[in-house]
Design a protein around this motif. Structure first.
Motif, PDB file in Angstrom:
ATOM      1  N   VAL A   1       0.844  -1.203   0.000  1.00 45.69           N
ATOM      2  CA  VAL A   1       0.000   0.000   0.000  1.00 45.69           C
ATOM      3  C   VAL A   1       0.873   1.244   0.000  1.00 45.69           C
ATOM      4  N   ARG A   2       1.904   1.262   0.832  1.00 49.98           N
ATOM      5  CA  ARG A   2       2.819   2.415   0.862  1.00 49.98           C
ATOM      6  C   ARG A   2       3.512   2.594  -0.487  1.00 49.98           C
ATOM      7  N   ALA A   3       3.921   1.491  -1.091  1.00 46.36           N
ATOM      8  CA  ALA A   3       4.599   1.572  -2.390  1.00 46.36           C
ATOM      9  C   ALA A   3       3.656   2.108  -3.455  1.00 46.36           C
ATOM     10  N   GLU A   4       2.391   1.685  -3.399  1.00 45.05           N
ATOM     11  CA  GLU A   4       1.395   2.151  -4.364  1.00 45.05           C
ATOM     12  C   GLU A   4       1.129   3.640  -4.199  1.00 45.05           C
ATOM     13  N   ALA A   5       1.141   4.102  -2.947  1.00 46.02           N
ATOM     14  CA  ALA A   5       0.853   5.501  -2.658  1.00 46.02           C
ATOM     15  C   ALA A   5       2.036   6.425  -2.959  1.00 46.02           C
ATOM     16  N   ALA A   6       3.205   5.860  -3.078  1.00 41.71           N
ATOM     17  CA  ALA A   6       4.393   6.689  -3.337  1.00 41.71           C
ATOM     18  C   ALA A   6       4.248   7.395  -4.680  1.00 41.71           C
ATOM     19  N   GLU A   7       4.657   8.641  -4.694  1.00 40.71           N
ATOM     20  CA  GLU A   7       4.594   9.400  -5.936  1.00 40.71           C
ATOM     21  C   GLU A   7       5.682   8.909  -6.887  1.00 40.71           C
ATOM     22  N   GLU A   8       5.449   9.118  -8.170  1.00 43.36           N
ATOM     23  CA  GLU A   8       6.452   8.745  -9.167  1.00 43.36           C
ATOM     24  C   GLU A   8       7.754   9.436  -8.858  1.00 43.36           C
ATOM     25  N   GLY A   9       8.824   8.700  -8.995  1.00 47.24           N
ATOM     26  CA  GLY A   9      10.134   9.259  -8.718  1.00 47.24           C
ATOM     27  C   GLY A   9      10.592   8.996  -7.295  1.00 47.24           C
ATOM     28  N   ASP A  10       9.655   8.653  -6.403  1.00 46.05           N
ATOM     29  CA  ASP A  10      10.041   8.323  -5.036  1.00 46.05           C
ATOM     30  C   ASP A  10      10.684   6.949  -5.009  1.00 46.05           C
ATOM     31  N   GLU A  11      11.340   6.663  -3.926  1.00 47.41           N
ATOM     32  CA  GLU A  11      12.015   5.384  -3.751  1.00 47.41           C
ATOM     33  C   GLU A  11      11.064   4.352  -3.149  1.00 47.41           C
ATOM     34  N   GLY A  12       9.831   4.260  -3.645  1.00 51.55           N
ATOM     35  CA  GLY A  12       8.870   3.298  -3.136  1.00 51.55           C
ATOM     36  C   GLY A  12       9.323   1.871  -3.396  1.00 51.55           C
ATOM     37  N   GLU A  13       8.951   0.984  -2.492  1.00 49.76           N
ATOM     38  CA  GLU A  13       9.335  -0.422  -2.609  1.00 49.76           C
ATOM     39  C   GLU A  13       8.445  -1.125  -3.626  1.00 49.76           C
ATOM     40  N   GLU A  14       9.041  -1.877  -4.516  1.00 44.42           N
ATOM     41  CA  GLU A  14       8.276  -2.669  -5.474  1.00 44.42           C
ATOM     42  C   GLU A  14       8.176  -4.091  -4.935  1.00 44.42           C
ATOM     43  N   ILE A  15       6.941  -4.549  -4.703  1.00 38.81           N
ATOM     44  CA  ILE A  15       6.697  -5.897  -4.202  1.00 38.81           C
ATOM     45  C   ILE A  15       6.533  -6.809  -5.419  1.00 38.81           C
ATOM     46  N   PRO A  16       7.341  -7.867  -5.524  1.00 30.90           N
ATOM     47  CA  PRO A  16       7.248  -8.738  -6.701  1.00 30.90           C
ATOM     48  C   PRO A  16       5.985  -9.612  -6.666  1.00 30.90           C
ATOM     49  N   GLU A  17       5.571 -10.022  -7.845  1.00 30.38           N
ATOM     50  CA  GLU A  17       4.474 -10.995  -7.946  1.00 30.38           C
ATOM     51  C   GLU A  17       5.051 -12.376  -7.705  1.00 30.38           C
ATOM     52  N   PRO A  18       4.289 -13.266  -7.143  1.00 35.90           N
ATOM     53  CA  PRO A  18       2.867 -13.177  -6.844  1.00 35.90           C
ATOM     54  C   PRO A  18       2.573 -12.564  -5.479  1.00 35.90           C
ATOM     55  N   TRP A  19       3.605 -12.123  -4.766  1.00 33.05           N
ATOM     56  CA  TRP A  19       3.452 -11.674  -3.382  1.00 33.05           C
ATOM     57  C   TRP A  19       2.579 -10.434  -3.260  1.00 33.05           C
ATOM     58  N   ALA A  20       2.702  -9.482  -4.176  1.00 32.35           N
ATOM     59  CA  ALA A  20       1.877  -8.269  -4.120  1.00 32.35           C
ATOM     60  C   ALA A  20       0.406  -8.621  -4.261  1.00 32.35           C
ATOM     61  N   GLN A  21       0.092  -9.453  -5.223  1.00 35.65           N
ATOM     62  CA  GLN A  21      -1.290  -9.872  -5.456  1.00 35.65           C
ATOM     63  C   GLN A  21      -1.834 -10.637  -4.249  1.00 35.65           C
ATOM     64  N   LEU A  22      -1.061 -11.564  -3.732  1.00 34.46           N
ATOM     65  CA  LEU A  22      -1.501 -12.357  -2.582  1.00 34.46           C
ATOM     66  C   LEU A  22      -1.747 -11.481  -1.360  1.00 34.46           C
ATOM     67  N   SER A  23      -0.873 -10.505  -1.137  1.00 29.62           N
ATOM     68  CA  SER A  23      -0.982  -9.690   0.084  1.00 29.62           C
ATOM     69  C   SER A  23      -2.276  -8.885   0.126  1.00 29.62           C
ATOM     70  N   SER A  24      -2.904  -8.660  -1.021  1.00 28.73           N
ATOM     71  CA  SER A  24      -4.141  -7.873  -1.026  1.00 28.73           C
ATOM     72  C   SER A  24      -5.378  -8.683  -0.674  1.00 28.73           C
ATOM     73  N   ALA A  25      -5.249 -10.021  -0.557  1.00 26.44           N
ATOM     74  CA  ALA A  25      -6.445 -10.831  -0.303  1.00 26.44           C
ATOM     75  C   ALA A  25      -6.228 -12.015   0.629  1.00 26.44           C
ATOM     76  N   VAL A  26      -4.985 -12.349   0.936  1.00 31.99           N
ATOM     77  CA  VAL A  26      -4.677 -13.530   1.742  1.00 31.99           C
ATOM     78  C   VAL A  26      -3.974 -13.077   3.017  1.00 31.99           C
ATOM     79  N   PRO A  27      -4.574 -13.325   4.190  1.00 38.74           N
ATOM     80  CA  PRO A  27      -3.925 -12.864   5.423  1.00 38.74           C
ATOM     81  C   PRO A  27      -2.644 -13.616   5.770  1.00 38.74           C
ATOM     82  N   ASP A  28      -2.627 -14.936   5.505  1.00 40.04           N
ATOM     83  CA  ASP A  28      -1.430 -15.727   5.798  1.00 40.04           C
ATOM     84  C   ASP A  28      -1.390 -16.956   4.916  1.00 40.04           C
TER      85      ASP A  28
END
Length: 154
Positions: free
Chosen positions: A91-118
């Protein structure tokens, strides 16, 4: 789908080549470095008072746990891997403005984190195998997911 079919789907994905592009497969979604199988999908909960939702959540968690017992016979006990902090990071990475050093979460982990608690997680033959129960939104169906990936959890 029966337990035997779930195991067969996981075995198929464990040895299948990963695709070059993101897309759909006969069992779910896939992309560079991962396969995600939708083993079971419930009905939706648009008109539920919460009773059916709770029972379905418990059923899907029991299905995951039963399948995990069979996989533990192959690879030992699973690691329990919470995706809560990964979701926060995504969520923080998504909210980061372009050019910021936001963290990129690789797939499939980014997708899983939005719907799977554990996840229940194993490492076998150079790949990660994960089981989880997903729900993409409160009214949407539950899904029992199996994931095979070569990408290490972040």
């Amino acid at each position: 789908m029966s337990t035997a079919q779930h195991l067969a789907a996981i075995d198929l994905l464990r040895f299948r080549e990963f695709p070059a592009e993101h897309g759909r497969s006969e069992c779910g979604s896939e992309g560079p470095g991962y396969h995600m199988a939708e083993l079971l999908t419930s009905d939706s909960f648009w008109e539920d008072d919460g009773t059916l939702w709770q029972a379905t959540e418990e059923q899907y968690e029991a299905e995951r746990d039963a399948l995990a017992v069979l996989l533990a016979d192959r690879w030992g006990p699973p690691q329990r891997f919470s995706l809560a902090s990964l979701f926060e990071r995504a969520v923080r990475a998504e909210a980061a403005e372009e050019g910021d050093e936001g963290e990129e979460i690789p797939e499939p982990w980014a997708q899983l984190s939005s719907a799977v608690p554990d996840l229940h997680l194993w490492r076998a033959d150079g790949r990660w195998i994960a089981l989880g129960v997903a729900q993409w939104d409160k009214e949407l169906p539950f899904q029992l997911l199996a994931v095979v990936t070569e990408t290490d959890p972040p």
